[in-house]
Design an enzyme around this catalytic site. Structure first.
Site, PDB file in Angstrom:
ATOM      1  N   HIS A   1      49.067  52.343  41.882  1.00 10.22           N
ATOM      2  CA  HIS A   1      47.628  52.518  41.683  1.00 10.22           C
ATOM      3  C   HIS A   1      47.337  53.970  41.375  1.00 10.22           C
ATOM      4  O   HIS A   1      47.937  54.869  41.955  1.00 10.22           O
ATOM      5  CB  HIS A   1      46.839  52.091  42.923  1.00 10.22           C
ATOM      6  CG  HIS A   1      45.381  51.858  42.608  1.00 10.22           C
ATOM      7  ND1 HIS A   1      44.904  50.672  42.131  1.00 10.22           N
ATOM      8  CD2 HIS A   1      44.314  52.687  42.656  1.00 10.22           C
ATOM      9  CE1 HIS A   1      43.599  50.763  41.923  1.00 10.22           C
ATOM     10  NE2 HIS A   1      43.219  51.982  42.225  1.00 10.22           N
TER      11      HIS A   1
ATOM     12  N   ASP B   1      34.815  45.884  48.557  1.00  9.33           N
ATOM     13  CA  ASP B   1      35.057  46.945  47.569  1.00  9.33           C
ATOM     14  C   ASP B   1      34.276  46.673  46.290  1.00  9.33           C
ATOM     15  O   ASP B   1      33.803  47.604  45.637  1.00  9.33           O
ATOM     16  CB  ASP B   1      36.552  47.091  47.259  1.00  9.33           C
ATOM     17  CG  ASP B   1      36.812  48.291  46.349  1.00  9.33           C
ATOM     18  OD1 ASP B   1      36.421  49.412  46.738  1.00  9.33           O
ATOM     19  OD2 ASP B   1      37.345  48.126  45.242  1.00  9.33           O
TER      20      ASP B   1
ATOM     21  N   ARG C   1      28.850  53.017  44.514  1.00 13.67           N
ATOM     22  CA  ARG C   1      29.287  54.418  44.430  1.00 13.67           C
ATOM     23  C   ARG C   1      29.174  54.916  42.996  1.00 13.67           C
ATOM     24  O   ARG C   1      28.789  56.057  42.736  1.00 13.67           O
ATOM     25  CB  ARG C   1      30.725  54.554  44.930  1.00 13.67           C
ATOM     26  CG  ARG C   1      30.840  54.473  46.439  1.00 13.67           C
ATOM     27  CD  ARG C   1      32.281  54.310  46.886  1.00 13.67           C
ATOM     28  NE  ARG C   1      33.118  55.393  46.440  1.00 13.67           N
ATOM     29  CZ  ARG C   1      34.393  55.235  46.038  1.00 13.67           C
ATOM     30  NH1 ARG C   1      34.952  54.049  46.029  1.00 13.67           N
ATOM     31  NH2 ARG C   1      35.094  56.266  45.653  1.00 13.67           N
TER      32      ARG C   1
ATOM     33  N   SER D   1      38.885  52.564  49.337  1.00 14.14           N
ATOM     34  CA  SER D   1      38.674  51.650  48.210  1.00 14.14           C
ATOM     35  C   SER D   1      40.016  51.219  47.599  1.00 14.14           C
ATOM     36  O   SER D   1      40.279  50.031  47.416  1.00 14.14           O
ATOM     37  CB  SER D   1      37.796  52.349  47.161  1.00 14.14           C
ATOM     38  OG  SER D   1      37.894  51.727  45.914  1.00 14.14           O
TER      39      SER D   1
ATOM     40  N   LYS E   1      42.309  47.215  48.276  1.00 16.61           N
ATOM     41  CA  LYS E   1      42.776  46.269  47.252  1.00 16.61           C
ATOM     42  C   LYS E   1      44.291  46.099  47.327  1.00 16.61           C
ATOM     43  O   LYS E   1      44.817  45.012  47.173  1.00 16.61           O
ATOM     44  CB  LYS E   1      42.391  46.774  45.855  1.00 16.61           C
ATOM     45  CG  LYS E   1      40.887  46.808  45.629  1.00 16.61           C
ATOM     46  CD  LYS E   1      40.540  47.159  44.205  1.00 16.61           C
ATOM     47  CE  LYS E   1      40.601  48.627  43.883  1.00 16.61           C
ATOM     48  NZ  LYS E   1      39.406  49.413  44.138  1.00 16.61           N
TER      49      LYS E   1
HETATM   50  N1  URA Z   1      40.045  53.724  42.088  1.00 16.57           N
HETATM   51  C1  URA Z   1      39.585  52.851  43.020  1.00 16.57           C
HETATM   52  O1  URA Z   1      40.007  51.701  43.087  1.00 16.57           O
HETATM   53  N2  URA Z   1      38.637  53.293  43.866  1.00 16.57           N
HETATM   54  C2  URA Z   1      38.156  54.553  43.850  1.00 16.57           C
HETATM   55  O2  URA Z   1      37.332  54.881  44.659  1.00 16.57           O
HETATM   56  C3  URA Z   1      38.651  55.456  42.869  1.00 16.57           C
HETATM   57  C4  URA Z   1      39.602  55.017  41.995  1.00 16.57           C
END
Ligand code: URA
Length: 466
Positions: free
Chosen positions: A97, A176, A183, A198, A202
């Site tokens: 990620h 999220d 956000r 966040s 996931k």
């Molecule tokens: N990627 C995400 O999934 N969340 C964030 O807050 C920033 C980047």
């Protein structure tokens, strides 16, 4: 939740009031796990009004979240909906990620690379956020590609292809989905605790055995200052490891867009060229970073003793076409029309195009990559308001990078917009964002550091001591 737990949770929640949590954070207090679970559950089931969530997010952005608060928030968000159990896949589950950048498209390479090397890659991704592009928006540029799969469909695609890239859904990490969109609209993205919670919510909901984090630093990163990016990396590694996921974070360069393309379809096309063995000069950084990240995924997934050996396996899967075939199989399994890859240029149909020429000769020394990201968004590739459609064909093709010597009048960038009147502002933004000067700039390394569990924990401990 069984009935007794549900009754307990309801009872707990009746004793808490969102207004108290807003005031507590506003005044610099620390929320405990129960309070954060209340807040996250209220976001997920939409029982807390958006204005209260927005006020709390701003208070959290200004006051910051402690290590404990970040961990509790990540876990509560992970548990806010259904979770994926990869044990049925019979393979080690790994993922990567990124903290977000411009032209950041490595997911389309690392997922098939790791899957081609025998791992499962259950990837739950996000949409465009702030000035950065979104993996899902890019994939949806492929006609028919479905990102909102049920868990059963997700598992079926993973069994068939080894990789699947999907969105959060009303059932998968719903908290999220709500908080991320809020956000984006309230200027509360750039906070290490909120970003960590966040991202990890996931990743942990996907039941991963191993995770590689691509933490961006430089002018296009959410956290531009190196010390902030290091803190975020250490925080995420320590939090994910504490939740039982083997994790490494690579600190990577975002002082310029990654690769030649920034947009939606044009980024997919750049990746397909690379998966076909292409070596366009402007795409070499995407290729190299993807192989490095995939090398770590393969290593942490237990396939090799070192990340370097993982890199070699990944490169072999790129060169022999096996990663390309995983990618095409995944697109097809998720409803995408693979015939669009027959002729990458022909499918690209922007509403309007313009070429920005270098306005003087010299070296490209600086790129304000956040401003370049906003230029991409304003061409139509991103959205102004949540839920708006994005233009699959909008974006920017860069013909020069930091350190390139350009002559006055030489094409610097090609802009693709939804319509003619959307070209002027991005043209101006790019011109202002890029510096051309006499002296060549210092070249920033693509990867400037790596955090593993031990280094992350000692980094965080050193902060608590000082
Ligand atoms: N990627 C995400 O999934 N969340 C964030 O807050 C920033 C980047």
């Amino acid at each position: 939740m069984n009935e007794i737990e549900r009754a307990g949770a309801t009872q707990d929640r009746t004793r808490l009031h969102m207004i108290d949590l807003i005031r507590k954070k506003r005044d610099g207090g620390t929320l405990d796990a129960r309070e954060l679970s209340f807040l996250v559950a209220g976001a997920a089931d939409e029982s807390i009004p958006l204005e209260q969530l927005a006020a709390w997010l701003m208070a959290a952005w200004l006051r910051g979240l402690s290590l404990e608060e970040t961990r509790s928030m990540a876990m509560a968000m992970r548990d806010s909906g259904e979770k994926f159990d990869p044990r049925n896949l019979g393979k080690v589950a790994v993922d990567k990620h990124s903290t977000g950048g411009v032209g950041d498209k490595t997911s389309f390479l690392v997922a098939p690379l790791a899957a081609a090397c025998g791992l499962a890659v259950p990837m739950i991704s996000g949409r465009a956020l702030g000035h950065t592009g979104g993996t899902l928006d890019k994939l949806e540029a492929i006609p028919g590609y479905r990102t909102a799969l049920t868990l059963a469909e997700f598992e079926a695609v993973l069994k068939r292809c080894g990789a699947s890239i999907v969105s959060q859904t009303p059932t998968l990490v719903p908290a999220d989905r709500i908080l991320y969109a809020l956000r984006d609209r309230t200027g509360t993205v750039e906070n290490p605790g909120l970003i960590c919670a966040s991202i990890l919510s996931k990743k942990l909901a996907a039941g991963l055995n191993a995770l590689v984090l691509d933490v961006k630093t430089g002018s296009g990163a959410f956290l531009r200052k190196r010390e902030d990016a290091d803190y975020l990396a250490a925080l995420m590694v320590a939090t994910a490891e504490a939740a039982g996921t083997r994790t490494a974070a690579l600190m990577t360069d975002m002082s310029q867009p990654l690769g030649r393309m920034a947009g939606n379809w044009i980024e997919i096309a750049e990746c397909v060229e690379l998966l076909r063995g292409g070596r366009a000069a402007g795409s070499e950084d995407v290729r190299e970073l993807s192989l490095l990240l995939a090398g770590w995924m393969i290593h942490l997934g237990g396939k090799t003793d070192t990340p370097q050996a993982g890199y070699q396996l990944a490169e072999a899967a790129l060169m022999d076409g096996s990663a390309l075939s995983v990618f095409l199989k995944m697109v097809d399994a998720q409803g995408g029309d693979v015939s669009v890859f027959d002729d990458l240029r022909r499918f690209h149909k922007p509403g309007a195009t313009d070429v920005l020429e270098a306005w003087q000769g010299g070296f490209v020394t600086e790129m304000d990559t956040t401003a370049l990201g906003w230029a991409v968004q304003r061409l139509g590739a991103g959205r102004e308001k949540a839920g708006e459609p994005v233009d699959p064909h909008a974006g920017i093709e860069f013909h020069a990078r930091r350190g390139t010597r350009v002559e006055k009048g030489q094409p610097f960038a090609t802009l693709y917009a939804t319509k003619q009147e959307m070209l002027a502002e991005p043209l101006e933004l790019i011109r202002k964002a890029v510096t051309i000067a006499e002296t060549a700039p210092e070249i920033v390394p693509l990867v400037s550091g790596v955090f593993r569990r031990e280094s992350a924990e000692s980094f965080l401990a050193s902060l608590t001591r000082s």
